[in-house]
Design an enzyme around this catalytic site. Structure first.
Site, PDB file in Angstrom:
ATOM      1  N   ARG A   1       0.816  -1.238   0.000  1.00  0.00           N
ATOM      2  CA  ARG A   1       0.000   0.000   0.000  1.00  0.00           C
ATOM      3  C   ARG A   1       0.843   1.280   0.000  1.00  0.00           C
ATOM      4  NH1 ARG A   1      -3.256  -2.989   3.649  1.00  0.00           N
ATOM      5  NH2 ARG A   1      -5.048  -3.836   2.548  1.00  0.00           N
TER       6      ARG A   1
ATOM      7  N   LYS B   1       2.674  11.070 -11.737  1.00  0.00           N
ATOM      8  CA  LYS B   1       1.881  10.144 -12.562  1.00  0.00           C
ATOM      9  C   LYS B   1       2.752   8.950 -12.932  1.00  0.00           C
ATOM     10  CE  LYS B   1      -0.460  11.654 -16.299  1.00  0.00           C
ATOM     11  NZ  LYS B   1      -1.247  12.523 -17.198  1.00  0.00           N
TER      12      LYS B   1
ATOM     13  N   GLU C   1       9.934  18.458 -24.784  1.00  0.00           N
ATOM     14  CA  GLU C   1       9.096  18.825 -23.629  1.00  0.00           C
ATOM     15  C   GLU C   1       9.534  20.168 -23.033  1.00  0.00           C
ATOM     16  OE1 GLU C   1       6.329  17.510 -22.549  1.00  0.00           O
ATOM     17  OE2 GLU C   1       6.286  15.488 -23.379  1.00  0.00           O
TER      18      GLU C   1
ATOM     19  N   LYS D   1       6.560  22.660 -14.419  1.00  0.00           N
ATOM     20  CA  LYS D   1       5.662  21.504 -14.295  1.00  0.00           C
ATOM     21  C   LYS D   1       5.117  21.414 -12.871  1.00  0.00           C
ATOM     22  CE  LYS D   1       4.765  16.671 -15.066  1.00  0.00           C
ATOM     23  NZ  LYS D   1       5.081  15.401 -15.689  1.00  0.00           N
TER      24      LYS D   1
ATOM     25  N   GLU E   1      -5.312  15.686 -11.594  1.00  0.00           N
ATOM     26  CA  GLU E   1      -6.100  15.980 -12.799  1.00  0.00           C
ATOM     27  C   GLU E   1      -7.584  16.029 -12.499  1.00  0.00           C
ATOM     28  OE1 GLU E   1      -4.849  13.230 -15.849  1.00  0.00           O
ATOM     29  OE2 GLU E   1      -3.048  14.393 -16.244  1.00  0.00           O
TER      30      GLU E   1
ATOM     31  N   ARG F   1      -4.249  20.846 -14.971  1.00  0.00           N
ATOM     32  CA  ARG F   1      -3.084  20.076 -15.425  1.00  0.00           C
ATOM     33  C   ARG F   1      -3.122  19.832 -16.934  1.00  0.00           C
ATOM     34  NH1 ARG F   1       0.023  15.458 -11.810  1.00  0.00           N
ATOM     35  NH2 ARG F   1       1.429  14.795 -13.434  1.00  0.00           N
TER      36      ARG F   1
ATOM     37  N   ASN G   1      -0.758  19.173 -21.730  1.00  0.00           N
ATOM     38  CA  ASN G   1      -1.056  18.365 -22.924  1.00  0.00           C
ATOM     39  C   ASN G   1      -0.881  19.128 -24.228  1.00  0.00           C
ATOM     40  OD1 ASN G   1      -1.728  16.072 -21.492  1.00  0.00           O
ATOM     41  ND2 ASN G   1      -3.847  16.734 -21.204  1.00  0.00           N
TER      42      ASN G   1
ATOM     43  N   HIS H   1       0.082  17.351 -27.366  1.00  0.00           N
ATOM     44  CA  HIS H   1      -0.009  15.918 -27.087  1.00  0.00           C
ATOM     45  C   HIS H   1      -1.199  15.231 -27.769  1.00  0.00           C
ATOM     46  CE1 HIS H   1       3.151  16.758 -24.300  1.00  0.00           C
ATOM     47  NE2 HIS H   1       3.169  15.539 -23.807  1.00  0.00           N
TER      48      HIS H   1
ATOM     49  N   HIS I   1       0.269  12.399 -29.684  1.00  0.00           N
ATOM     50  CA  HIS I   1       0.023  10.986 -29.351  1.00  0.00           C
ATOM     51  C   HIS I   1      -0.425  10.203 -30.574  1.00  0.00           C
ATOM     52  CE1 HIS I   1      -0.429  11.383 -24.735  1.00  0.00           C
ATOM     53  NE2 HIS I   1       0.742  10.887 -25.063  1.00  0.00           N
TER      54      HIS I   1
ATOM     55  N   HIS J   1       8.482  10.130 -28.403  1.00  0.00           N
ATOM     56  CA  HIS J   1       7.480  11.006 -27.795  1.00  0.00           C
ATOM     57  C   HIS J   1       7.797  12.503 -27.987  1.00  0.00           C
ATOM     58  CE1 HIS J   1       4.417  12.126 -24.869  1.00  0.00           C
ATOM     59  NE2 HIS J   1       5.305  12.937 -24.316  1.00  0.00           N
TER      60      HIS J   1
HETATM   61  N1  LIG Z   1       4.670   9.766 -15.927  1.00  0.00           N
HETATM   62  C1  LIG Z   1       4.793  10.825 -16.692  1.00  0.00           C
HETATM   63  O1  LIG Z   1       4.384  11.924 -16.337  1.00  0.00           O
HETATM   64  C2  LIG Z   1       5.478  10.667 -18.020  1.00  0.00           C
HETATM   65  C3  LIG Z   1       5.733  11.803 -18.808  1.00  0.00           C
HETATM   66  C4  LIG Z   1       6.411  11.631 -20.015  1.00  0.00           C
HETATM   67  C5  LIG Z   1       6.803  10.349 -20.427  1.00  0.00           C
HETATM   68  N2  LIG Z   1       6.507   9.270 -19.618  1.00  0.00           N
HETATM   69  C6  LIG Z   1       6.918   7.916 -20.022  1.00  0.00           C
HETATM   70  O2  LIG Z   1       8.343   7.920 -20.133  1.00  0.00           O
HETATM   71  C7  LIG Z   1       8.720   6.898 -21.048  1.00  0.00           C
HETATM   72  C8  LIG Z   1       9.779   7.445 -21.972  1.00  0.00           C
HETATM   73  O3  LIG Z   1      10.892   7.857 -21.212  1.00  0.00           O
HETATM   74  P1  LIG Z   1      12.364   7.938 -21.840  1.00  0.00           P
HETATM   75  O4  LIG Z   1      12.303   8.713 -23.094  1.00  0.00           O
HETATM   76  O5  LIG Z   1      13.286   8.372 -20.775  1.00  0.00           O
HETATM   77  O6  LIG Z   1      12.596   6.427 -22.309  1.00  0.00           O
HETATM   78  P2  LIG Z   1      13.508   5.200 -21.826  1.00  0.00           P
HETATM   79  O7  LIG Z   1      13.372   4.945 -20.381  1.00  0.00           O
HETATM   80  O8  LIG Z   1      13.160   4.084 -22.746  1.00  0.00           O
HETATM   81  O9  LIG Z   1      14.995   5.701 -22.124  1.00  0.00           O
HETATM   82  C9  LIG Z   1      15.382   5.957 -23.447  1.00  0.00           C
HETATM   83  C10 LIG Z   1      16.661   5.190 -23.817  1.00  0.00           C
HETATM   84  O10 LIG Z   1      17.763   5.824 -23.185  1.00  0.00           O
HETATM   85  C11 LIG Z   1      18.571   4.836 -22.525  1.00  0.00           C
HETATM   86  N3  LIG Z   1      19.236   5.542 -21.437  1.00  0.00           N
HETATM   87  C12 LIG Z   1      18.706   5.997 -20.282  1.00  0.00           C
HETATM   88  N4  LIG Z   1      19.601   6.724 -19.598  1.00  0.00           N
HETATM   89  C13 LIG Z   1      20.745   6.707 -20.323  1.00  0.00           C
HETATM   90  C14 LIG Z   1      22.024   7.307 -20.149  1.00  0.00           C
HETATM   91  N5  LIG Z   1      22.277   8.123 -19.129  1.00  0.00           N
HETATM   92  N6  LIG Z   1      22.965   7.068 -21.095  1.00  0.00           N
HETATM   93  C15 LIG Z   1      22.686   6.293 -22.181  1.00  0.00           C
HETATM   94  N7  LIG Z   1      21.489   5.726 -22.407  1.00  0.00           N
HETATM   95  C16 LIG Z   1      20.529   5.937 -21.489  1.00  0.00           C
HETATM   96  C17 LIG Z   1      17.596   3.785 -22.130  1.00  0.00           C
HETATM   97  O11 LIG Z   1      18.222   2.565 -21.840  1.00  0.00           O
HETATM   98  C18 LIG Z   1      16.681   3.741 -23.347  1.00  0.00           C
HETATM   99  O12 LIG Z   1      17.252   2.951 -24.352  1.00  0.00           O
HETATM  100  C19 LIG Z   1       7.456   6.437 -21.768  1.00  0.00           C
HETATM  101  O13 LIG Z   1       7.064   5.182 -21.302  1.00  0.00           O
HETATM  102  C20 LIG Z   1       6.422   7.497 -21.365  1.00  0.00           C
HETATM  103  O14 LIG Z   1       5.113   6.966 -21.299  1.00  0.00           O
HETATM  104  C21 LIG Z   1       5.873   9.420 -18.441  1.00  0.00           C
END
Ligand SMILES: NC(=O)c1ccc[n+]([C@@H]2O[C@H](COP(=O)([O-])OP(=O)(O)OC[C@H]3O[C@@H](n4cnc5c(N)ncnc54)[C@H](O)[C@@H]3O)[C@@H](O)[C@H]2O)c1
Length: 347
Positions: free
Chosen positions: A108, A130, A172, A214, A224, A229, A233, A236, A240, A252
């Protein structure tokens, strides 16, 4: 910076090598969830703590499969983690989304520390509370709102990040600048070279501003519930659809950047905003060369994704648009008009 939410404080630390100077409480155990590409950096954390377990997750979106989450819970139970222990997320946004979900449901709720290693995660995914995991190929269909107690944005981790991933995160940052932060917009325009060279002072500045922008929104609408919030978007809705239409080939940050261009053009065509704003949106995205290849997009999949947008209410989707750089308004727009704009923008 410490942000106080209803029942929690979130401490966000930003800068080069900041992780080296942080002491972690050694009266508890840590479950570190990491991805392969940051394995070489994990010692910076493990050298600080006495009691820990580490768990390697698959790279990319695969990390967020609900079965990965269930296997981690199994492992945490086996290793007798309790509510007074903590999870450390070490990696990109996929790792922080997975870890945030796990921290919120394990017994929990246990403490969560995010140590993001991609720019996208530093400025967006790891902040705001989130999280989400994927089930049967549906992204983020299971998730909660759960704040980490600490987020450590150590900019030295960005040195090993591929250039495309830097641009991905900058998408972003540009979004915050257009919709709510004119100073950040001007800074991005005036300091491109230093930012792209990952100059510490410049990169820390844009991360600081993005995090603060943010968090201001998150503080006003944590879960939200009042619509505030939704400003996050911007870009987005069409973004998306582009991401889905490319079957995630287009990252993204790239997809939402093009989404910002298409949505702003829609705003101009509907006489909601001035043409000058469109020019400034297009200018900054082109200036940073955050380009997509339209051939990667299957338009019918993109249109289908748009029609099924979870923000849709009846025949409309509310879209935040910049009425000036740094200033926005929210407009409910008919789905047919968004579809038409997307088709024109992508052809
Ligand atoms: N919760 C939220 O508010 C929110 C907001 C935006 C995106 N997201 C989520 O985030 C995810 C995308 O995140 P991301 O773009 O970081 O993707 P990711 O975690 O897949 O990382 C991108 C790539 O970079 C590599 N990597 C990470 N750190 C590294 C480093 N320091 N050096 C070399 N390589 C490195 C990873 O291994 C991966 O191959 C999606 O699933 C998306 O839905 C969530």
């Amino acid at each position: 910076m410490i942000y106080r939410l209803n029942d929690k404080e979130v401490n966000i630390i930003i800068g080069k090598d900041v992780l080296n100077n942080i002491d972690l409480n050694n009266d508890r155990k840590y479950f570190i969830i990491y991805q392969n590409n940051v394995w070489d950096k994990i010692k910076i954390i493990t050298s600080k703590i006495k009691n820990f377990d580490i768990y390697n997750v698959p790279d990319g979106e695969m990390a967020k499969d609900v079965y990965v989450a269930l296997n981690i819970i199994k492992d945490m139970v086996k290793k007798e983690f309790t509510r007074k222990d903590a999870i450390i997320s070490f990696g990109g946004g996929t790792v922080s989304d997975l870890s945030g979900f796990l921290a919120s449901v394990y017994m929990r709720g246990i403490d969560l520390i995010n140590i993001p290693t991609t720019l996208l995660s530093m400025v967006d995914a790891s902040i705001g509370g989130k999280n989400g995991v994927n089930f049967q190929g549906i992204k983020n269909v299971i998730g909660t709102f759960y704040q980490p107690s600490m987020i450590i944005n150590d900019t030295s981790f960005l040195y090993s990040l591929p250039y495309n991933e830097i641009l991905n995160g900058l998408g972003e940052v540009i979004k915050y600048s257009i919709i709510m932060d004119k100073n950040l917009y001007n800074f991005l325009i005036n300091n491109k070279e230093k930012i792209l060279k990952l100059d510490d002072e410049n990169v820390s500045y844009i991360i600081n501003k993005s995090v603060d922008d943010k968090m201001k929104i998150v503080l006003s609408d944590e879960k939200e519930t009042n619509g505030l919030r939704s400003v996050l978007n911007f870009g987005h809705t069409i973004g998306h659809a582009i991401e889905s239409g490319s079957k995630l080939k287009i990252k993204h940050g790239f997809a939402i950047s093009y989404g910002m261009i298409c949505e702003t053009k829609l705003g101009v065509d509907l006489n909601l905003i001035d043409d000058k704003i469109f020019e400034m949106v297009e200018k900054i995205i082109k200036f940073y060369e955050i380009n997509i290849d339209k051939n990667d997009i299957d338009l019918s999949i993109a249109l289908n994704s748009l029609r099924n947008d979870k923000k849709r209410f009846g025949n409309k989707i509310t879209i935040p648009l910049p009425v000036d750089i740094g200033n926005y308004k929210i407009f409910p727009i008919e789905i047919e008009k968004i579809e038409k704009a997307m088709i024109e923008c992508l052809s």
